[in-house]
Design a protein around this motif. Structure first.
Motif, mmCIF file in Angstrom:
data_model
loop_
_atom_site.group_PDB
_atom_site.id
_atom_site.type_symbol
_atom_site.label_atom_id
_atom_site.label_comp_id
_atom_site.label_asym_id
_atom_site.label_seq_id
_atom_site.Cartn_x
_atom_site.Cartn_y
_atom_site.Cartn_z
ATOM 1 N N ARG A 177 0.831 -1.206 0.000
ATOM 2 C CA ARG A 177 0.000 0.000 0.000
ATOM 3 C C ARG A 177 0.863 1.251 0.000
ATOM 4 N N LYS A 178 1.991 1.225 0.741
ATOM 5 C CA LYS A 178 2.860 2.396 0.815
ATOM 6 C C LYS A 178 3.529 2.677 -0.533
ATOM 7 N N HIS A 179 3.890 1.601 -1.231
ATOM 8 C CA HIS A 179 4.487 1.806 -2.556
ATOM 9 C C HIS A 179 3.480 2.425 -3.522
ATOM 10 N N LYS A 180 2.233 2.010 -3.428
ATOM 11 C CA LYS A 180 1.186 2.607 -4.265
ATOM 12 C C LYS A 180 0.974 4.072 -3.921
ATOM 13 N N LYS A 181 1.028 4.389 -2.643
ATOM 14 C CA LYS A 181 0.881 5.784 -2.224
ATOM 15 C C LYS A 181 2.061 6.618 -2.700
ATOM 16 N N PHE A 182 3.261 6.016 -2.655
ATOM 17 C CA PHE A 182 4.435 6.745 -3.164
ATOM 18 C C PHE A 182 4.273 7.047 -4.648
ATOM 19 N N ASN A 183 3.776 6.083 -5.421
ATOM 20 C CA ASN A 183 3.593 6.290 -6.858
ATOM 21 C C ASN A 183 2.605 7.420 -7.130
ATOM 22 N N GLN A 184 1.552 7.511 -6.328
ATOM 23 C CA GLN A 184 0.604 8.614 -6.469
ATOM 24 C C GLN A 184 1.261 9.941 -6.107
ATOM 25 N N PHE A 185 2.067 9.904 -5.043
ATOM 26 C CA PHE A 185 2.831 11.074 -4.597
ATOM 27 C C PHE A 185 3.800 11.520 -5.696
ATOM 28 N N HIS A 186 4.468 10.556 -6.305
ATOM 29 C CA HIS A 186 5.401 10.797 -7.409
ATOM 30 C C HIS A 186 4.669 11.428 -8.597
ATOM 31 N N SER A 187 3.476 10.913 -8.911
ATOM 32 C CA SER A 187 2.708 11.382 -10.065
ATOM 33 C C SER A 187 2.259 12.828 -9.913
ATOM 34 N N ARG A 188 1.993 13.277 -8.682
ATOM 35 C CA ARG A 188 1.550 14.660 -8.463
ATOM 36 C C ARG A 188 2.618 15.664 -8.881
ATOM 37 N N HIS A 189 3.878 15.258 -8.826
ATOM 38 C CA HIS A 189 4.970 16.127 -9.259
ATOM 39 C C HIS A 189 5.267 15.956 -10.749
ATOM 40 N N ARG A 190 5.160 14.708 -11.223
ATOM 41 C CA ARG A 190 5.516 14.407 -12.611
ATOM 42 C C ARG A 190 4.473 14.916 -13.603
ATOM 43 N N VAL A 191 3.270 15.187 -13.131
ATOM 44 C CA VAL A 191 2.176 15.554 -14.038
ATOM 45 C C VAL A 191 2.464 16.833 -14.825
ATOM 46 N N VAL A 192 3.448 17.620 -14.395
ATOM 47 C CA VAL A 192 3.741 18.869 -15.101
ATOM 48 C C VAL A 192 4.163 18.627 -16.552
ATOM 49 N N ILE A 193 4.854 17.503 -16.811
ATOM 50 C CA ILE A 193 5.273 17.228 -18.180
ATOM 51 C C ILE A 193 4.081 16.801 -19.028
ATOM 52 N N GLU A 194 3.160 16.036 -18.448
ATOM 53 C CA GLU A 194 1.964 15.628 -19.178
ATOM 54 C C GLU A 194 1.103 16.853 -19.502
ATOM 55 N N ASN A 195 0.978 17.751 -18.534
ATOM 56 C CA ASN A 195 0.200 18.975 -18.767
ATOM 57 C C ASN A 195 0.869 19.876 -19.805
ATOM 58 N N ALA A 196 2.196 19.909 -19.793
ATOM 59 C CA ALA A 196 2.926 20.745 -20.752
ATOM 60 C C ALA A 196 2.682 20.255 -22.176
ATOM 61 N N PHE A 197 2.773 18.940 -22.389
ATOM 62 C CA PHE A 197 2.478 18.387 -23.712
ATOM 63 C C PHE A 197 1.017 18.648 -24.089
ATOM 64 N N GLY A 198 0.132 18.566 -23.103
ATOM 65 C CA GLY A 198 -1.273 18.828 -23.374
ATOM 66 C C GLY A 198 -1.514 20.248 -23.841
ATOM 67 N N ARG A 199 -0.909 21.222 -23.147
ATOM 68 C CA ARG A 199 -1.077 22.628 -23.541
ATOM 69 C C ARG A 199 -0.413 22.893 -24.897
ATOM 70 N N LEU A 200 0.732 22.281 -25.124
ATOM 71 C CA LEU A 200 1.449 22.459 -26.387
ATOM 72 C C LEU A 200 0.578 22.029 -27.568
ATOM 73 N N LYS A 201 -0.037 20.863 -27.460
ATOM 74 C CA LYS A 201 -0.835 20.336 -28.566
ATOM 75 C C LYS A 201 -2.188 21.020 -28.669
ATOM 76 N N ALA A 202 -2.702 21.512 -27.548
ATOM 77 C CA ALA A 202 -3.976 22.232 -27.597
ATOM 78 C C ALA A 202 -3.807 23.592 -28.257
ATOM 79 N N ARG A 203 -2.679 24.257 -27.990
ATOM 80 C CA ARG A 203 -2.423 25.572 -28.594
ATOM 81 C C ARG A 203 -2.069 25.425 -30.073
ATOM 82 N N PHE A 204 -1.161 24.495 -30.363
ATOM 83 C CA PHE A 204 -0.696 24.293 -31.729
ATOM 84 C C PHE A 204 -1.245 22.958 -32.234
#
Length: 373
Positions: A266-293
Motif C-alpha cells: 500500500r505504501k508503494h502505491k501511495k508513493f507512486n501517487q505522490f510521485h505522479s503529483r509532481h511528474r504531471v507537469v510534463i503531461e500537462n505541458a504536452f497537453g497545452r502544447l498540442k492544444a495551442r498548436f
C-alpha cells in the motif's frame, strides 16, 4: 439515336469493358463510323491526359489580414493566432532584425507581422495549407542553473513535497497524416499511426528545458532517452542531489527516479501517487502544447524533417509564451497520453548500467522512507 448519343454509349462501353471485343461483328457503315470516332477521341484523351485543364490559381486577397484581424478582441485573436496580441507584437519585434526577413531581390517581402501570423495560423490549425493560404492570400530549451535552479527545486517541492527535483521527463507522439517516404514502417506506432517521437524535460512551470525531436514513433522511450542531449551531458547538467522524475518506462539512476513498477504494498502505491503529483507537469505541458498548436495532433507534412521543424518551432513558441504568462487555458486533458511502452521494458533492463541502477534504487528508497516511513 443521334451521333452524339452513340458516341457517349461507346465511350462508356470502352471504360467498363476494357479490352473485351465484340463477339459479333456488325457490318453496317454506322458502326464503322462509330469506331473511327471512338479511336480519335481516345487518342486525343491519351495525348492530353486530362479532358479539362487543371487550374491551380488561388485567389489572393489580404482583406482578412488588413480589415478583419485588427478588429478582433483579445479572445478571438488568441483563438486564431494562439497567443495574446501583446505577445504577438513582442515576438514580432524580437525576430524582426533576423536576416531571413531581409529582401534579397527586387521584390520586397511581406511584413514580419504578416509572415508570423501565417505561420502561427498554420501551426495552430488542423486544417489544410490551402485553407491557410486562402485566408491570408498568400528560445530553445535552457537548462536551469544558479538561481533558476533553486526556483525550480522550490517549485517542485511546492507541488507536493519532493525536494531536489530539477525536471520531469516524458515522451509523446507527434502523429503524421501520411506515411513518410523513407522507411515508413519504423514510424508506425502501436496506436496504428505514423508518428515521430518527441522527448521533453520541463521545469515546475511546464517550460521545456530540454527536448529531442525526430526519432521514429516505434522507438521506445528508454532508447530515445539514452540517446538524448540530456543523457549525453548529464554529468554537467545535474548538480548535487538534483534528479529528474520519469514514468516506469525510464531506467532508474541517481539522476532519474521513476515510480515503483507493479507496486505490491500500500505504501508503494501511495508513493507512486505522490510521485505522479509532481511528474504531471510534463503531461500537462504536452497537453497545452498540442492544444495551442493543434497541427501537432495531425501533421500534414511531406517529410519527417519538416515535422521536426514544426515541432521544434512550436516548443520554442510555447516557452516564449509561458515565460511571458500567456498560458493556454483551454481544455487539454484529451491530449494527455498514457504510456504504452511497457511491453519493451526488457530493453531497459538489458541496457541499464548496473551501478547506476543500484545507486538509483538506493536513492529512491531513501526518498520513500523520508515521506512514508
Amino acid at each position: 439515336m443521334n451521333r452524339k448519343e452513340r458516341l457517349y454509349k461507346l465511350l462508356w462501353l470502352q471504360i467498363f469493358l476494357g479490352d473485351e471485343h465484340e463477339e459479333e461483328e456488325e457490318e453496317n457503315s454506322s458502326d464503322e463510323e462509330d469506331n473511327i470516332i471512338l479511336q480519335t477521341v481516345l487518342i486525343k484523351r491519351i495525348n492530353t491526359r486530362y479532358l479539362e485543364p487543371r487550374l491551380y490559381r488561388v485567389v489572393k486577397s489580404k482583406h482578412w489580414w488588413q480589415n478583419v484581424l485588427p478588429f478582433y478582441d483579445i479572445t478571438r485573436f488568441k483563438k486564431i493566432l494562439r497567443m495574446h496580441p501583446h505577445s504577438f507584437q513582442q515576438l514580432a519585434n524580437l525576430i524582426r532584425s533576423h536576416h531571413v526577413f531581409s529582401s534579397q531581390g527586387n521584390k520586397p517581402q511581406a511584413c514580419v507581422e504578416f509572415q508570423l501570423a501565417v505561420f502561427l495560423c498554420r501551426l495552430g490549425s488542423t486544417g489544410s495549407l490551402f485553407e491557410v493560404c486562402s485566408r491570408f492570400g498568400i528560445g530553445e530549451g535552457t537548462w536551469p542553473t544558479s538561481e533558476e535552479r533553486k526556483k525550480v527545486n522550490e517549485g517542485f517541492e511546492n507541488l507536493g513535497g519532493l525536494k531536489n527535483v530539477i525536471g520531469a521527463v516524458d515522451g509523446t507522439y507527434i502523429p503524421m497524416r501520411n506515411a513518410p517516404n523513407k522507411d515508413p514502417e519504423v514510424y508506425f506506432t502501436r496506436k496504428k499511426r505514423y508518428a515521430i517521437h518527441c522527448q521533453g524535460i520541463v521545469n515546475d512551470r511546464g517550460i521545456f528545458t530540454s527536448f529531442d525531436v525526430g526519432w521514429p514513433g516505434s522507438v521506445h522511450d528508454a532508447r530515445v532517452y539514452r540517446n538524448s542531449s540530456f543523457y549525453k551531458d548529464y554529468s554537467h547538467l545535474i548538480q548535487d542531489d538534483d534528479y529528474l522524475l520519469g514514468d516506469s518506462a525510464y531506467p532508474i539512476s541517481p539522476f532519474l527516479i521513476p515510480p515503483f513498477k507493479d507496486p505490491s504494498s500500500r505504501k508503494h502505491k501511495k508513493f507512486n501517487q505522490f510521485h505522479s503529483r509532481h511528474r504531471v507537469v510534463i503531461e500537462n505541458a504536452f497537453g497545452r502544447l498540442k492544444a495551442r498548436f493543434r497541427t501537432l495532433k495531425d501533421l500534414d507534412i511531406k517529410t519527417v524533417k519538416m515535422g521536426v521543424l514544426f515541432t521544434c518551432c512550436a516548443i520554442i513558441l510555447h516557452n516564449f509564451l509561458e515565460m511571458n504568462m500567456d498560458i493556454w487555458e483551454g481544455d487539454f486533458n484529451d491530449n494527455i497520453e498514457e504510456d504504452d511502452n511497457d511491453e519493451n521494458d526488457n530493453y531497459t533492463l538489458r541496457n541499464n548500467d548496473e551501478v547506476l541502477k543500484r545507486t538509483g534504487q538506493a536513492k529512491r528508497n531513501l526518498i520513500f522512507h523520508q515521506h512514508f516511513s
